[in-house]
Motif scaffolding. Structure first.
Motif, PDB file in Angstrom:
ATOM      1  N   LEU A 260       0.834  -1.209   0.000  1.00 41.14           N
ATOM      2  CA  LEU A 260       0.000   0.000   0.000  1.00 41.14           C
ATOM      3  C   LEU A 260       0.867   1.256   0.000  1.00 41.14           C
ATOM      4  CD1 LEU A 260      -2.763  -1.069   2.560  1.00 41.14           C
ATOM      5  CD2 LEU A 260      -2.863  -1.125   0.061  1.00 41.14           C
ATOM      6  N   GLU A 261       2.006   1.193   0.691  1.00 41.79           N
ATOM      7  CA  GLU A 261       2.904   2.352   0.693  1.00 41.79           C
ATOM      8  C   GLU A 261       3.472   2.609  -0.693  1.00 41.79           C
ATOM      9  OE1 GLU A 261       5.822   1.461   3.630  1.00 41.79           O
ATOM     10  OE2 GLU A 261       4.591   2.130   5.331  1.00 41.79           O
ATOM     11  N   ALA A 262       3.688   1.536  -1.470  1.00 41.68           N
ATOM     12  CA  ALA A 262       4.170   1.711  -2.845  1.00 41.68           C
ATOM     13  C   ALA A 262       3.160   2.477  -3.687  1.00 41.68           C
ATOM     14  CB  ALA A 262       4.467   0.347  -3.470  1.00 41.68           C
ATOM     15  N   ILE A 263       1.860   2.163  -3.497  1.00 45.17           N
ATOM     16  CA  ILE A 263       0.808   2.888  -4.223  1.00 45.17           C
ATOM     17  C   ILE A 263       0.782   4.349  -3.794  1.00 45.17           C
ATOM     18  CG2 ILE A 263      -1.686   3.069  -4.573  1.00 45.17           C
ATOM     19  CD1 ILE A 263      -1.850   0.057  -4.300  1.00 45.17           C
ATOM     20  N   ASP A 264       0.843   4.587  -2.464  1.00 48.08           N
ATOM     21  CA  ASP A 264       0.832   5.971  -1.969  1.00 48.08           C
ATOM     22  C   ASP A 264       2.053   6.734  -2.468  1.00 48.08           C
ATOM     23  OD1 ASP A 264      -1.470   5.363  -0.620  1.00 48.08           O
ATOM     24  OD2 ASP A 264      -0.490   4.952   1.284  1.00 48.08           O
ATOM     25  N   GLU A 265       3.206   6.082  -2.457  1.00 42.94           N
ATOM     26  CA  GLU A 265       4.448   6.743  -2.894  1.00 42.94           C
ATOM     27  C   GLU A 265       4.352   7.141  -4.358  1.00 42.94           C
ATOM     28  OE1 GLU A 265       8.206   8.241  -2.043  1.00 42.94           O
ATOM     29  OE2 GLU A 265       6.901   7.167  -0.662  1.00 42.94           O
ATOM     30  N   CYS A 266       3.769   6.250  -5.161  1.00 44.30           N
ATOM     31  CA  CYS A 266       3.629   6.518  -6.605  1.00 44.30           C
ATOM     32  C   CYS A 266       2.727   7.720  -6.845  1.00 44.30           C
ATOM     33  CB  CYS A 266       3.078   5.287  -7.307  1.00 44.30           C
ATOM     34  SG  CYS A 266       3.018   5.429  -9.089  1.00 44.30           S
ATOM     35  N   GLU A 267       1.594   7.768  -6.109  1.00 44.56           N
ATOM     36  CA  GLU A 267       0.670   8.884  -6.287  1.00 44.56           C
ATOM     37  C   GLU A 267       1.263  10.181  -5.751  1.00 44.56           C
ATOM     38  OE1 GLU A 267      -2.781   7.469  -4.309  1.00 44.56           O
ATOM     39  OE2 GLU A 267      -3.537   6.356  -6.049  1.00 44.56           O
ATOM     40  N   PHE A 268       2.058  10.109  -4.670  1.00 44.69           N
ATOM     41  CA  PHE A 268       2.636  11.316  -4.081  1.00 44.69           C
ATOM     42  C   PHE A 268       3.776  11.866  -4.926  1.00 44.69           C
ATOM     43  CE2 PHE A 268       6.025  13.106  -1.428  1.00 44.69           C
ATOM     44  CZ  PHE A 268       5.367  14.214  -0.923  1.00 44.69           C
TER      45      PHE A 268
END
Length: 613
Positions: free
Chosen positions: A575-583
């Motif tokens: 989930l952090e990978a998804i958040d990092e990508c969007e951020f």
């Protein structure tokens, strides 16, 4: 006796005071007009309250634009050294009347000091239509020129948003066209208010082949005067439509959902500051863009060889060489350029001599979508191989299309090509000319060549049938058939399991997308890189867990993975990978470093999750 009576009266007075204190009063205008915005308030004269529930507001008659907003008033008084305190809490809604009639708003309820209290029932009569207001109550509106000046954007909460304050104009570049002639459809927003969001999707149009022109995501508004008022305008969306049918075709009205920001004057600025509030409120507003009718005329009688092209085109044909040897390939390239329905045309026809071997052409698309239609060129490369030496002619290539500027069919013709084919290396020395080509064709059907290869002989009486070799071959064929039947049946069962197949391929698909993302990162294309990285992450977990795209969410993923026994130490990095990508897509700094960080987290998240699953 007097003392007892005084005590009873005092208790009665205190009880009466408590009852009076515990009241919930509803207030709203008794009569409003369609389109008019008004306040619905509920006031309770106590501070010990909880669990406020408004009555069921009829949504077919009233639209809730805002609410509830809460305001508190407190007062202190001191009489003969005795201090008393009173407080009231007011819940405010902003409503807009939608249709005429008499409507009832049921009683609201609230808990006051542990007891439930009900409000009075309201009846509101809706009649007539409200007059459009030119921005009254807007913040800083001191310009005396009224509608002729640019209106301030952010207005006070509750200020009506009329059809002249926010609307969408729809324009078609042409109202009368012929089949396949492109039409540009433009949706343009006009606003006097602070519009922050707008959503509206073009439905599938019957009778049109439609393509959307990509416009910038960040909208840049410009000032434009319309009906004597200065509006902020922006082209919101554009579509190029190619009519596929004749007659009157209609683009239906399209409803957009917008969000307008207004200043909430009921919020205490200090309270908003300390509670993280902004002092502003968002008002939802639906804007309906009108429909458009397009008259589509049929094309005139189509000539033989019509390509289906409608627009304005040019054509050229060129050959790589005119002198070659037999069995050497040649390429004839035909390029069709211009503006129109380029993607819907038929490929040109090239008539090679009958003695040539021909292949399907290679097509190269060098077109782009513009406001005038499809612009650019399509290149057709025809490969042919002459089999004999001789002199040959390739007739001119024709391309017939309907010219929308000249209103007639136009035939484009290339030059003819003369070929001089020499004897090939080790090839047939037979010389072919025009008079011999038909004869060769006939000979090929009537006379067979003498077989020159070695022939094996066998003794008379020997037969393969019923021999040992025959039975061995038959057994091998039978075993091969059984094996193939089992293999193909197993494969058919696996292919029928769509969910399992998608789950097995999830890792491969994600790896392929990550490789593409790495390539985009090397080419320094941040926007496309982040899109591909997100597709890899969302696509992997969607295929692996069999979750449709529209149901993908962080909560859904966490629930499904937890159900499968995956611990949070594995779920959290994904989930952090998804958040990092969007951020990181919008984060400042080094774009290369940001992309590297996202790529590593995406690879680590997918790898760790794949090991567990």
């Amino acid at each position: 006796m007097y003392r007892l009576l005084s005590t009873v009266l005092l208790c009665f007075y205190i009880s009466l005071s408590a009852v009076v204190a515990q009241t919930l009063t509803a207030n709203a205008p008794q009569q409003v007009a369609v389109g008019q915005q008004f306040r619905l308030t509920y006031t309770v004269n106590s501070h010990d309250v909880s669990g406020f529930h408004v009555g069921q507001i009829p949504t077919d008659a009233f639209e809730i634009l805002m609410g509830p907003s809460t305001s508190t008033q407190s007062s202190f008084s001191m009489v003969n050294g005795k201090t008393t305190q009173s407080s009231t809490i007011t819940y405010t809604y902003i409503l807009s009347a939608l249709k005429n009639g008499t409507f009832t708003i049921p009683a609201a309820t609230i808990n006051v000091s542990g007891s439930q209290v009900k409000s009075n029932v309201l009846k509101i009569e809706v009649s007539g239509t409200a007059q459009a207001q030119g921005g009254g109550g807007s913040r800083g509106g001191r310009n005396g020129r009224g509608g002729n000046s640019q209106q301030p954007e952010t207005r006070q909460a509750g200020t009506p948003i009329s059809g002249s304050d926010l609307f969408i104009k729809v324009s078609a570049s042409k109202k009368r066209v012929v089949e396949q002639e492109p039409v540009l459809l433009t949706y343009k927003v006009y606003t006097l208010v602070s519009l922050t969001q707008l959503e509206g999707k073009m439905p599938d149009l019957k009778g049109f082949h439609t393509q959307e022109i990509p416009l910038p995501q960040e909208k840049s508004f410009k000032i434009e005067q319309y009906n004597g008022r200065n509006y902020k305008t922006v082209t919101w969306s554009q579509y190029v439509m190619f009519p596929q049918m004749t007659g009157t075709l209609e683009v239906p009205p399209l409803t957009f959902n917008g969000v307008v920001v207004q200043q909430n004057r009921y919020v205490d600025p200090f309270e908003a500051f300390f509670n993280g509030g902004s002092g502003y409120t968002e008002v939802k507003k639906q804007i309906q863009a009108p429909g458009v009718k397009i008259e589509v005329d049929p094309l005139p009688a189509k000539p033989d060889g019509f390509s289906g092209g409608v627009g304005h085109f040019s054509m050229k044909a060129e050959i790589d060489h005119t002198q070659l040897k037999a069995n050497d390939p040649l390429t004839l390239k035909v390029t069709v350029s211009g503006t129109g329905n380029l993607k819907l045309i038929k490929q040109p026809t090239v008539k090679f001599p009958k003695d040539f071997d021909t292949y399907d052409p290679k097509t190269t698309d060098k077109t782009r979508l513009t406001t005038n239609g499809i612009d650019g060129s399509i290149i057709y490369e025809f490969l042919a191989v002459p089999r004999h030496q001789g002199q040959f002619d390739i007739p001119p290539v024709e391309f017939i299309y309907y010219d929308t500027q000249q209103k007639r069919y136009v035939t484009l013709t290339s030059e003819a090509f003369h070929l001089d084919v020499a004897k090939g290396e080790g090839g047939d020395s037979h010389v072919v000319d025009y008079t011999e080509q038909e004869d060769i064709q006939m000979l090929a059907n009537d006379i067979r060549y003498i077989h020159l290869a070695d022939t094996s002989l066998k003794k008379k009486g020997e037969s393969f049938f019923a021999s040992t070799t025959y039975w061995v071959a038959l057994a091998v064929l039978l075993l091969s058939f059984i094996s193939l039947f089992v293999i193909f049946r197993k494969r058919a069962v696996e292919n029928a399991d769509v969910v399992g197949h998608a789950s097995k391929r999830a890792g491969k698909v994600a790896t392929k997308r990550l490789k593409k993302a790495a390539k985009l990162m090397a080419e320094n294309k941040p926007g496309e890189f982040y899109d591909e990285a997100l597709r890899a992450l969302w696509g992997y977990v969607g295929d692996k867990l069999n979750i449709p795209v529209e149901q993908l969410s962080r909560e859904n993923i966490t629930d499904r993975l937890t159900t499968r026994g995956i611990d949070m130490q594995t779920i959290t990095p994904f989930l952090e990978a998804i958040d990092e990508c969007e951020f990181e897509r919008y984060a400042p700094g080094d774009p290369k470093g940001n992309m590297n960080k996202v790529y590593e987290k995406a690879m680590k998240g997918i790898t760790s999750l794949n090991e567990k699953l």
